[in-house]
Motif scaffolding. Structure first.
Motif, mmCIF file in Angstrom:
data_model
loop_
_atom_site.group_PDB
_atom_site.id
_atom_site.type_symbol
_atom_site.label_atom_id
_atom_site.label_comp_id
_atom_site.label_asym_id
_atom_site.label_seq_id
_atom_site.Cartn_x
_atom_site.Cartn_y
_atom_site.Cartn_z
ATOM 1 N N GLY A 35 0.815 -1.210 0.000
ATOM 2 C CA GLY A 35 0.000 0.000 0.000
ATOM 3 C C GLY A 35 0.847 1.257 0.000
ATOM 4 N N GLY A 36 1.949 1.218 0.732
ATOM 5 C CA GLY A 36 2.842 2.373 0.738
ATOM 6 C C GLY A 36 3.453 2.621 -0.625
ATOM 7 N N ILE A 37 3.884 1.560 -1.293
ATOM 8 C CA ILE A 37 4.465 1.698 -2.629
ATOM 9 C C ILE A 37 3.417 2.216 -3.618
ATOM 10 C CG2 ILE A 37 5.484 0.425 -4.547
ATOM 11 C CD1 ILE A 37 6.740 -1.448 -2.483
ATOM 12 N N GLU A 38 2.197 1.701 -3.486
ATOM 13 C CA GLU A 38 1.125 2.135 -4.386
ATOM 14 C C GLU A 38 0.819 3.622 -4.206
ATOM 15 O OE1 GLU A 38 -3.482 0.875 -5.481
ATOM 16 O OE2 GLU A 38 -2.235 -0.381 -4.203
ATOM 17 N N LYS A 39 0.790 4.085 -2.966
ATOM 18 C CA LYS A 39 0.522 5.506 -2.716
ATOM 19 C C LYS A 39 1.629 6.382 -3.291
ATOM 20 C CE LYS A 39 -2.316 4.859 1.419
ATOM 21 N NZ LYS A 39 -2.430 5.095 2.873
ATOM 22 N N LEU A 40 2.872 5.926 -3.176
ATOM 23 C CA LEU A 40 3.973 6.684 -3.743
ATOM 24 C C LEU A 40 3.860 6.778 -5.269
ATOM 25 C CD1 LEU A 40 7.006 5.381 -1.634
ATOM 26 C CD2 LEU A 40 5.933 7.638 -1.516
ATOM 27 N N ALA A 41 3.475 5.646 -5.920
ATOM 28 C CA ALA A 41 3.332 5.646 -7.380
ATOM 29 C C ALA A 41 2.194 6.562 -7.823
ATOM 30 C CB ALA A 41 3.095 4.217 -7.881
ATOM 31 N N VAL A 42 1.073 6.534 -7.091
ATOM 32 C CA VAL A 42 -0.057 7.403 -7.433
ATOM 33 C C VAL A 42 0.329 8.863 -7.251
ATOM 34 C CG1 VAL A 42 -2.385 8.073 -6.750
ATOM 35 C CG2 VAL A 42 -1.804 5.658 -6.934
ATOM 36 N N GLY A 53 2.117 10.400 -10.120
ATOM 37 C CA GLY A 53 1.385 10.607 -11.371
ATOM 38 C C GLY A 53 0.988 9.345 -12.090
ATOM 39 N N PHE A 54 1.163 8.159 -11.473
ATOM 40 C CA PHE A 54 0.816 6.889 -12.107
ATOM 41 C C PHE A 54 -0.508 6.344 -11.583
ATOM 42 C CE2 PHE A 54 5.345 7.202 -12.851
ATOM 43 C CZ PHE A 54 5.467 6.761 -14.158
ATOM 44 N N GLY A 55 -1.489 7.216 -11.367
ATOM 45 C CA GLY A 55 -2.833 6.802 -10.996
ATOM 46 C C GLY A 55 -3.763 6.920 -12.195
ATOM 47 N N VAL A 56 -4.906 6.216 -12.157
ATOM 48 C CA VAL A 56 -5.863 6.247 -13.265
ATOM 49 C C VAL A 56 -6.619 7.571 -13.221
ATOM 50 C CG1 VAL A 56 -7.837 5.123 -14.338
ATOM 51 C CG2 VAL A 56 -6.082 3.742 -13.226
ATOM 52 N N LYS A 57 -6.365 8.426 -14.189
ATOM 53 C CA LYS A 57 -7.017 9.733 -14.246
ATOM 54 C C LYS A 57 -7.979 9.864 -15.426
ATOM 55 C CE LYS A 57 -3.093 12.107 -12.093
ATOM 56 N NZ LYS A 57 -2.063 13.171 -12.254
ATOM 57 N N ARG A 58 -7.877 8.942 -16.400
ATOM 58 C CA ARG A 58 -8.709 9.075 -17.611
ATOM 59 C C ARG A 58 -9.022 7.689 -18.165
ATOM 60 N NH1 ARG A 58 -7.300 10.312 -23.226
ATOM 61 N NH2 ARG A 58 -9.038 11.373 -24.246
ATOM 62 N N VAL A 59 -10.277 7.506 -18.610
ATOM 63 C CA VAL A 59 -10.718 6.244 -19.215
ATOM 64 C C VAL A 59 -11.371 6.571 -20.548
ATOM 65 C CG1 VAL A 59 -12.193 4.219 -19.010
ATOM 66 C CG2 VAL A 59 -11.061 5.134 -16.982
ATOM 67 N N THR A 60 -10.890 5.947 -21.617
ATOM 68 C CA THR A 60 -11.505 6.108 -22.938
ATOM 69 C C THR A 60 -12.170 4.794 -23.334
ATOM 70 O OG1 THR A 60 -9.487 5.424 -24.122
ATOM 71 C CG2 THR A 60 -9.721 7.764 -23.583
ATOM 72 N N LEU A 63 -14.654 -1.968 -14.341
ATOM 73 C CA LEU A 63 -13.230 -1.638 -14.374
ATOM 74 C C LEU A 63 -12.603 -1.637 -12.985
ATOM 75 C CD1 LEU A 63 -13.078 1.220 -17.034
ATOM 76 C CD2 LEU A 63 -12.198 -1.105 -17.240
ATOM 77 N N HIS A 64 -13.353 -1.227 -11.969
ATOM 78 C CA HIS A 64 -12.803 -1.129 -10.598
ATOM 79 C C HIS A 64 -11.551 -0.243 -10.577
ATOM 80 C CE1 HIS A 64 -14.728 -5.151 -9.096
ATOM 81 N NE2 HIS A 64 -15.622 -4.234 -9.428
ATOM 82 N N ALA A 65 -11.606 0.883 -11.237
ATOM 83 C CA ALA A 65 -10.442 1.767 -11.325
ATOM 84 C C ALA A 65 -10.856 3.187 -10.974
ATOM 85 C CB ALA A 65 -9.834 1.729 -12.722
ATOM 86 N N GLY A 66 -9.942 3.901 -10.324
ATOM 87 C CA GLY A 66 -10.181 5.279 -9.937
ATOM 88 C C GLY A 66 -8.881 6.030 -9.767
ATOM 89 N N PRO A 67 -8.954 7.268 -9.299
ATOM 90 C CA PRO A 67 -7.735 8.079 -9.140
ATOM 91 C C PRO A 67 -6.710 7.469 -8.191
ATOM 92 C CG PRO A 67 -9.704 9.440 -9.004
ATOM 93 C CD PRO A 67 -10.171 8.030 -8.989
ATOM 94 N N ASP A 68 -7.167 6.610 -7.256
ATOM 95 C CA ASP A 68 -6.242 5.991 -6.305
ATOM 96 C C ASP A 68 -5.713 4.641 -6.781
ATOM 97 O OD1 ASP A 68 -6.602 8.135 -4.602
ATOM 98 O OD2 ASP A 68 -8.264 7.191 -3.537
ATOM 99 N N PRO A 76 1.132 7.738 -18.601
ATOM 100 C CA PRO A 76 1.167 7.388 -17.169
ATOM 101 C C PRO A 76 -0.189 7.172 -16.510
ATOM 102 C CG PRO A 76 1.404 9.743 -17.451
ATOM 103 C CD PRO A 76 1.316 9.187 -18.824
ATOM 104 N N SER A 77 -1.336 7.623 -17.111
ATOM 105 C CA SER A 77 -2.561 7.655 -16.316
ATOM 106 C C SER A 77 -3.842 7.422 -17.111
ATOM 107 C CB SER A 77 -2.664 9.009 -15.596
ATOM 108 O OG SER A 77 -2.655 10.073 -16.534
ATOM 109 N N THR A 78 -3.790 6.697 -18.258
ATOM 110 C CA THR A 78 -4.979 6.500 -19.090
ATOM 111 C C THR A 78 -5.250 5.012 -19.300
ATOM 112 O OG1 THR A 78 -4.604 8.586 -20.259
ATOM 113 C CG2 THR A 78 -6.051 6.987 -21.314
#
Length: 332
Positions: A97-104, A107-114, A130-135, A166-168
Motif C-alpha cells: 500500500g505504501g508503494i502504491e501511494k507513492l506511485a499514485v 502521477g501513475f494513478g488512473v485519471k482518464r478512461v476512454t 473496471l474497478h479503477a479510480g484516481p487511487d 502514465p494515467s490512461t
C-alpha cells in the motif's frame, strides 16, 4: 735424510695458489666441479614476499557498516515477529500500500478512461466492471481481470483493456447485437442471436425486432427465422412466434390466425402452407388455426364467432403471453 712425503708436501705448498701469487705467477682459475655457469649470467636474488598491510577503516565507514547491520537485524526481527504472529500478509499489504501511494503521488494513478464501441452499455456498468479510480496504481492494474469483468456485462461480447502510461486506461468493447424481443411470464427482454438476455426492454423500443414467447424461445428463434427467410409474405403477417414445450413453434398472425408447426420438418410444413394459401387463399379465410403437425394432412379449425366475422384489429394484434394455449383440433 729427507722423506718423500715431506718433499711432496713442500712441493705442494710451493705450487699452492697463495705461494704462486706471492711469487708473481698467474694462477689459472679452477672451474667448479658443480654445474657449469653460463658466461655473463646474473646472480638471482631470492627475496621473500612482502606482506601488504591494509589500512584501518575510517570512522564513517565503520559507522555505516554497523548501521547496515542494525537495519538488517531489525528488518529480520520484524519479519520473524510477523511470521510468528501470523501477520505476514498484513505486513506485505502495508508495504504494498505504501508503494502504491507513492506511485499514485508520482502521477501513475488512473485519471482518464476512454471507451470505444459503446452503444447500449451504460457508463455505470463499465465503471463498475473496471474497478479503477484516481487511487488505482496504473503499474499494478490487472487488465486481464478487468477484461473478464467487462465480458460478464450482458451487453458486452468481447472487451480489451490497455494501459497508456502514465494515467490512461483505453477500453475497446464489442457489443452484442439485439436479435429479438423475448416475452416470458409477462415480462419482455431484448436478446441476441445466441439467446443471451441483454436487458429488460419495452416492445415499443424495438419495433423492428421479432417477438418470441415462451421458455427456450430465445435460443430456438434463429433457426425458425432462418427457415422463414423464403416466405416473406408470411413473416410480414406474423406478430409473434410462440414456443410450445420448448419443442415446436406456433406462429400467430396479425389476423388472429395461428399456424401450428411440427417439431421437425419445418421447411416442408411451411412449403405446404404456402401452396394451400396460393391455391385456396387459406390465410384469408375465417379460420382460427391451421395444424401442420402431421405432414400427411392439414387440420383447420373454424372461428367460434357466431357471425363469422374476422376479429377486430385490437383483438388481432393483442400481444400473446407465454401462457397462450394451443387450440385443439377442429373441423377438417
Amino acid at each position: 735424510m729427507q722423506s718423500i712425503g715431506s718433499v711432496r708436501g713442500e712441493a705442494r705448498k710451493r705450487r699452492s695458489p697463495d705461494a704462486l701469487l706471492k711469487r708473481g705467477i698467474a694462477v689459472p682459475r679452477r672451474s667448479s666441479r658443480g654445474l657449469p655457469m653460463l658466461a655473463g649470467a646474473r646472480n638471482l636474488i631470492a627475496r621473500s614476499p612482502r606482506s601488504v598491510r591494509l589500512g584501518k577503516l575510517g570512522r564513517d565507514r565503520v559507522r555505516g557498516k554497523w548501521l547496515l547491520v542494525c537495519v538488517l537485524f531489525l528488518a529480520s526481527a520484524l519479519l520473524y515477529g510477523a511470521w510468528i504472529g501470523g501477520q505476514t500478509g498484513r505486513l506485505v499489504d502495508t508495504l504494498g500500500g505504501g508503494i502504491e501511494k507513492l506511485a499514485v503521488a508520482a502521477g501513475f494513478g488512473v485519471k482518464r478512461v476512454t471507451v470505444d464501441g459503446q452503444l447500449h452499455t451504460t457508463d455505470a456498468e463499465i465503471t463498475a466492471a473496471l474497478h479503477a479510480g484516481p487511487d488505482t496504481m496504473m503499474l499494478g492494474y490487472d487488465t486481464d481481470a478487468a477484461k473478464a469483468r467487462l465480458e460478464a456485462v450482458p451487453w458486452i461480447k468481447h472487451a480489451q483493456v490497455m494501459r497508456l502510461l502514465p494515467s490512461t486506461l483505453q477500453v475497446v468493447i464489442e457489443e452484442r447485437v439485439p436479435y429479438a424481443i423475448w416475452q416470458s411470464h409477462g415480462q419482455t427482454y431484448v436478446v441476441d442471436a445466441e439467446g443471451v438476455t441483454l436487458a429488460p426492454a419495452l416492445r415499443e423500443a424495438y419495433p423492428e425486432l421479432p417477438l418470441v414467447v415462451g421458455d427456450g424461445a430465445p435460443k430456438a428463434a434463429p433457426a425458425l427465422y432462418q427457415a422463414l427467410m423464403p416466405y416473406g409474405d408470411l413473416k410480414q403477417k406474423m406478430i409473434a412466434a410462440i414456443r410450445v414445450g420448448d419443442r415446436r413453434w406456433t406462429l400467430k398472425l396479425a389476423s388472429g390466425l395461428e399456424v401450428m408447426l411440427p417439431d421437425d420438418n419445418v421447411d416442408e410444413a411451411l412449403a405446404s402452407l404456402t401452396k394451400l394459401d396460393a391455391e385456396k387463399a387459406l390465410l384469408k379465410r375465417n379460420i382460427a388455426s391451421v395444424d401442420l403437425r402431421l405432414l400427411d394432412r392439414v387440420t383447420v379449425r373454424l372461428r367460434d364467432d357466431p357471425d363469422g366475422s374476422p376479429p377486430t384489429a385490437e383483438a388481432a394484434q393483442e400481444t400473446p403471453t407465454s401462457s397462450t394455449k394451443t387450440p385443439g383440433k377442429g373441423k377438417t
